[in-house]
Design an enzyme around this catalytic site. Structure first.
Site, short mmCIF file in Angstrom:
data_model
loop_
_atom_site.label_atom_id
_atom_site.label_comp_id
_atom_site.label_asym_id
_atom_site.label_seq_id
_atom_site.Cartn_x
_atom_site.Cartn_y
_atom_site.Cartn_z
CB CYS A 2 -1.00 -0.03 1.15
SG CYS A 2 -2.36 1.16 0.96
CG HIS A 22 -3.39 -3.50 3.22
ND1 HIS A 22 -2.32 -3.03 3.95
CD2 HIS A 22 -4.00 -2.41 2.69
CE1 HIS A 22 -2.29 -1.71 3.87
NE2 HIS A 22 -3.28 -1.31 3.11
CD GLU A 44 -0.83 -5.86 5.50
OE1 GLU A 44 -1.02 -4.68 5.83
OE2 GLU A 44 -0.94 -6.26 4.32
#
Length: 227
Positions: A85, A176, A178
């Site tokens: 990001c 994202h 994660e």
């Protein structure tokens, strides 16, 4: 050692940390907002996380010039690097690309289907990952121009530059991989232009798919660092 640049407490390594350490990778979390010094050179691997600031917000986050410099060195040295990001946007800017702050299409939020482009087929990080790749997203800034010579790897319906590679081993992803539900819910609640219930519901509904894809990406990255 994989160095991890964390720009704010609300945007942590999250699930990626567990997936990476499960491969045997060693991590060093660097928190410049809490006084840690950004290194001038990378170790064996580098991850730069997201954050609320823009890629140009040096007044808000005075460590950003050092992070851009570190990313530029990492790309030039072919150090395995992953920008997520804001990290992807910083990588683009550091290497000669451009980011639109408050991009015209508006905020992209929820779980985005990232479609791989032909160049992704033999890419060592993303080649063979699920297509479409379910990428949790929460951004209003966007990479408008890739750095010279960058390889464009993935796009979404709303924003074209969802994934790219600079040089041999520096990747940027706008999404994202994660993020967990609690972290994502925290982000959604901070933005009045986001329907928090809807976007968190998307992540909950697709979380097994999101986690499996994110873990594959993490495992690939750890193998590239180790290799």
């Amino acid at each position: 050692m994989i160095q991890v640049i964390e720009h704010e407490a609300g945007c942590p390594l999250d699930r990626l940390g567990g997936w990476l350490t499960a491969t045997g990778a060693e991590l060093r979390i660097i928190r410049p907002y809490d006084g840690d010094t950004v290194p001038s050179r990378p170790d064996s691997g580098l991850i730069v996380l997201g954050g609320q600031m823009s890629a140009y917000d040096d007044d808000v986050a005075p460590w950003l010039p050092a992070v851009r410099s570190l990313l530029r060195v990492a790309a030039e040295d072919a150090t395995p690097t992953l920008g997520i990001c804001l990290g992807a946007q910083l990588l683009a800017v550091a290497c000669g690309g451009r980011v639109d702050v408050g991009a015209a299409p508006g905020r992209e939020s929820g779980v985005v289907d990232v479609r791989w482009l032909p160049a992704a087929g033999d890419d060592p990080l993303v080649g063979g990952l699920p297509d479409p790749f379910p990428g949790p997203s929460m951004h209003a800034d966007a990479v408008a121009e890739l750095p010279p010579g960058a390889v464009w790897l993935g796009s979404s319906a709303m924003y074209p530059h969802q994934a790219f590679r600079v040089g041999a081993a520096a990747w940027g992803v706008q999404f994202h991989p994660e993020v967990s539900e609690p972290t994502f819910a925290g982000w959604a609640a901070e933005h009045p232009d986001v329907d928090s219930t809807a976007v968190v519901g998307e992540l909950v509904a697709r979380d097994a798919e999101v986690a499996a894809a994110g873990q594959q990406l993490a495992t690939r990255f750890a193998a590239i660092v180790a290799g």
